[in-house]
Design a protein around this motif. Structure first.
Motif, PDB file in Angstrom:
ATOM      1  N   ASP A  17      34.818  51.467  37.207  1.00 44.90           N
ATOM      2  CA  ASP A  17      33.946  50.487  36.479  1.00 44.90           C
ATOM      3  C   ASP A  17      34.666  50.135  35.026  1.00 44.90           C
ATOM      4  N   LYS A  18      34.673  51.379  34.281  1.00 42.85           N
ATOM      5  CA  LYS A  18      35.178  51.615  33.049  1.00 42.85           C
ATOM      6  C   LYS A  18      36.739  51.244  32.647  1.00 42.85           C
ATOM      7  N   ALA A  19      37.555  51.569  33.738  1.00 41.17           N
ATOM      8  CA  ALA A  19      38.947  51.551  33.790  1.00 41.17           C
ATOM      9  C   ALA A  19      39.130  49.914  33.646  1.00 41.17           C
ATOM     10  N   LEU A  20      38.528  49.369  34.825  1.00 40.70           N
ATOM     11  CA  LEU A  20      38.762  47.858  35.061  1.00 40.70           C
ATOM     12  C   LEU A  20      38.159  47.224  33.925  1.00 40.70           C
ATOM     13  N   GLN A  21      37.104  47.505  33.295  1.00 41.42           N
ATOM     14  CA  GLN A  21      36.654  46.842  32.005  1.00 41.42           C
ATOM     15  C   GLN A  21      37.674  47.053  30.773  1.00 41.42           C
ATOM     16  N   LEU A  22      38.172  47.968  30.807  1.00 42.48           N
ATOM     17  CA  LEU A  22      39.276  48.298  29.779  1.00 42.48           C
ATOM     18  C   LEU A  22      40.647  47.676  30.125  1.00 42.48           C
ATOM     19  N   PHE A  23      40.938  47.583  31.295  1.00 36.06           N
ATOM     20  CA  PHE A  23      42.288  46.828  31.866  1.00 36.06           C
ATOM     21  C   PHE A  23      42.003  45.372  31.518  1.00 36.06           C
ATOM     22  N   PHE A  24      41.009  44.945  31.879  1.00 35.72           N
ATOM     23  CA  PHE A  24      40.789  43.235  31.735  1.00 35.72           C
ATOM     24  C   PHE A  24      40.754  43.083  30.191  1.00 35.72           C
ATOM     25  N   ALA A  25      39.914  43.797  29.564  1.00 36.35           N
ATOM     26  CA  ALA A  25      39.899  43.522  27.973  1.00 36.35           C
ATOM     27  C   ALA A  25      41.153  43.578  27.073  1.00 36.35           C
ATOM     28  N   ASN A  26      41.946  44.838  27.379  1.00 36.06           N
ATOM     29  CA  ASN A  26      42.975  44.938  26.612  1.00 36.06           C
ATOM     30  C   ASN A  26      44.411  44.798  27.363  1.00 36.06           C
ATOM     31  N   GLY A  27      44.473  44.405  28.657  1.00 38.73           N
ATOM     32  CA  GLY A  27      45.714  44.390  29.228  1.00 38.73           C
ATOM     33  C   GLY A  27      45.927  46.040  29.939  1.00 38.73           C
ATOM     34  N   ILE A  28      47.040  46.061  30.610  1.00 37.02           N
ATOM     35  CA  ILE A  28      47.183  47.352  31.209  1.00 37.02           C
ATOM     36  C   ILE A  28      47.996  48.391  30.633  1.00 37.02           C
ATOM     37  N   ARG A  29      49.071  47.878  29.825  1.00 31.11           N
ATOM     38  CA  ARG A  29      49.732  48.570  29.124  1.00 31.11           C
ATOM     39  C   ARG A  29      49.154  49.264  27.995  1.00 31.11           C
ATOM     40  N   ALA A  30      48.314  48.546  27.248  1.00 34.84           N
ATOM     41  CA  ALA A  30      47.629  49.172  26.137  1.00 34.84           C
ATOM     42  C   ALA A  30      46.672  50.253  26.514  1.00 34.84           C
ATOM     43  N   VAL A  31      46.352  50.495  27.769  1.00 31.09           N
ATOM     44  CA  VAL A  31      45.191  51.317  28.117  1.00 31.09           C
ATOM     45  C   VAL A  31      45.814  52.678  28.659  1.00 31.09           C
ATOM     46  N   LYS A  32      45.563  53.756  27.835  1.00 28.72           N
ATOM     47  CA  LYS A  32      46.138  55.045  28.289  1.00 28.72           C
ATOM     48  C   LYS A  32      45.038  55.961  29.140  1.00 28.72           C
ATOM     49  N   MET A  33      45.633  56.648  30.269  1.00 28.33           N
ATOM     50  CA  MET A  33      44.525  57.485  30.849  1.00 28.33           C
ATOM     51  C   MET A  33      43.686  58.381  29.798  1.00 28.33           C
ATOM     52  N   ASP A  34      44.476  58.762  28.844  1.00 29.66           N
ATOM     53  CA  ASP A  34      43.383  59.556  27.677  1.00 29.66           C
ATOM     54  C   ASP A  34      42.231  58.520  27.305  1.00 29.66           C
ATOM     55  N   GLU A  55      48.990  53.539  37.791  1.00 24.19           N
ATOM     56  CA  GLU A  55      48.921  52.712  38.968  1.00 24.19           C
ATOM     57  C   GLU A  55      47.991  52.840  40.075  1.00 24.19           C
ATOM     58  N   ILE A  56      47.780  54.164  40.714  1.00 22.98           N
ATOM     59  CA  ILE A  56      46.973  54.335  41.653  1.00 22.98           C
ATOM     60  C   ILE A  56      45.411  54.021  41.036  1.00 22.98           C
ATOM     61  N   LEU A  57      44.969  54.218  39.904  1.00 25.19           N
ATOM     62  CA  LEU A  57      43.854  53.750  39.175  1.00 25.19           C
ATOM     63  C   LEU A  57      43.715  52.342  39.342  1.00 25.19           C
ATOM     64  N   LEU A  58      44.636  51.758  38.745  1.00 24.85           N
ATOM     65  CA  LEU A  58      44.696  50.086  38.643  1.00 24.85           C
ATOM     66  C   LEU A  58      44.445  49.668  40.179  1.00 24.85           C
ATOM     67  N   PHE A  59      45.175  50.087  40.991  1.00 32.31           N
ATOM     68  CA  PHE A  59      44.963  49.799  42.266  1.00 32.31           C
ATOM     69  C   PHE A  59      43.672  49.708  42.866  1.00 32.31           C
ATOM     70  N   ARG A 100      36.895  37.215  30.967  1.00 38.08           N
ATOM     71  CA  ARG A 100      36.570  38.529  30.552  1.00 38.08           C
ATOM     72  C   ARG A 100      38.106  39.279  30.640  1.00 38.08           C
ATOM     73  N   MET A 101      39.218  38.560  30.967  1.00 41.37           N
ATOM     74  CA  MET A 101      40.614  39.100  31.053  1.00 41.37           C
ATOM     75  C   MET A 101      41.507  38.752  29.924  1.00 41.37           C
ATOM     76  N   SER A 102      42.250  39.621  29.397  1.00 41.08           N
ATOM     77  CA  SER A 102      43.274  39.526  28.538  1.00 41.08           C
ATOM     78  C   SER A 102      44.300  38.687  28.803  1.00 41.08           C
ATOM     79  N   PRO A 103      44.914  37.827  28.337  1.00 42.71           N
ATOM     80  CA  PRO A 103      46.173  37.041  28.923  1.00 42.71           C
ATOM     81  C   PRO A 103      47.159  38.062  29.489  1.00 42.71           C
ATOM     82  N   CYS A 104      47.281  38.990  28.588  1.00 41.27           N
ATOM     83  CA  CYS A 104      48.587  40.179  29.022  1.00 41.27           C
ATOM     84  C   CYS A 104      48.310  40.921  30.180  1.00 41.27           C
ATOM     85  N   PHE A 105      47.176  40.902  30.781  1.00 41.56           N
ATOM     86  CA  PHE A 105      46.914  41.516  31.920  1.00 41.56           C
ATOM     87  C   PHE A 105      47.736  41.012  33.106  1.00 41.56           C
ATOM     88  N   PHE A 106      47.805  39.705  33.386  1.00 38.32           N
ATOM     89  CA  PHE A 106      48.599  39.094  34.215  1.00 38.32           C
ATOM     90  C   PHE A 106      50.128  39.288  34.160  1.00 38.32           C
TER      91      PHE A 106
END
Length: 205
Positions: A17-34, A55-59, A100-106
């Motif tokens: 839930d939290k990872a998806l929220q962060l990926f959507f809001a900030n894009g994938i690259r900007a979100v670190k596992m930390d 990648e597994i987490l995103l999947f 809810r998605m950042s354009p860079c997510f796509f």
């Protein structure tokens, strides 16, 4: 052991839930596992024990999101009486999610092969459902019979790729893209009966 399994299952759900929220809001690259670990007040080691890499987490996030969306859609569709109700409800849900998605997510998602494979399989399934939806709409008198809908799908796939490759989300915004892709294109395949439903909906917006 049962309590440990329940705890791990609950923790995995919170992480997704939290990872998806962060990926959507900030894009994938900007979100670190930390970042994900810190936001949940867990150690990075605990996170990596559950998900080997980003990648597994995103999947897993996208799989979970699809399951939740499918469940929500089934609940909403049970209240729809015809294909136009389904179309408008799907449109509303999609716009709400994409806002809810950042354009860079796509633009960034294409860097993950496992995710792209998942999206491609989903696209094939969605095409099959689309054709069933169209046949129902023709039977209900909302969609034209003389349109080559396979060609329409091919054109939409081409437009979708152009939007991602051209970063058009940033230029035109989600609402503008959805309006032109959904309403403009669907209005063209609607009968007079279907156009009247779309126009009444737009008049209320």
């Amino acid at each position: 052991m049962g309590h440990i399994s329940e705890y791990r299952a609950a923790l995995k759900g919170k992480i997704l839930d939290k990872a998806l929220q962060l990926f959507f809001a900030n894009g994938i690259r900007a979100v670190k596992m930390d970042d994900i670990a810190k936001s949940l007040s867990i150690s990075k080691r605990t996170l990596y024990e559950l998900y080997d890499n980003k990648e597994i987490l995103l999947f897993e996030c996208l799989k979970m999101n699809k399951e939740h969306r499918d469940k929500e859609m089934i609940e909403h569709l049970s209240k729809c009486s015809n294909v136009m109700d389904i179309l408008l409800e799907t449109y509303r849900m999609s716009v709400d999610e994409f806002r809810r998605m950042s354009p860079c997510f796509f633009s960034e998602i294409s860097r993950y092969p496992q995710v792209i494979d998942f999206i491609e399989k989903k696209r094939v399934h969605d095409h099959e459902q689309f054709m069933l939806f169209i046949q129902r709409g023709i039977g209900e008198g909302f969609f034209r019979e003389d349109v080559n809908y396979e060609l329409v799908l091919m054109v939409h796939d081409s437009i979708r790729r152009t939007i991602i490759e051209g970063d058009l989300y940033n230029k035109y915004g989600m609402d503008g893209l959805f309006f032109n892709l959904i309403f403009v294109s669907f209005r063209g395949v609607c009968t007079k009966k279907g156009v009247e439903v779309l126009d009444r909906y737009l008049a209320r917006q």
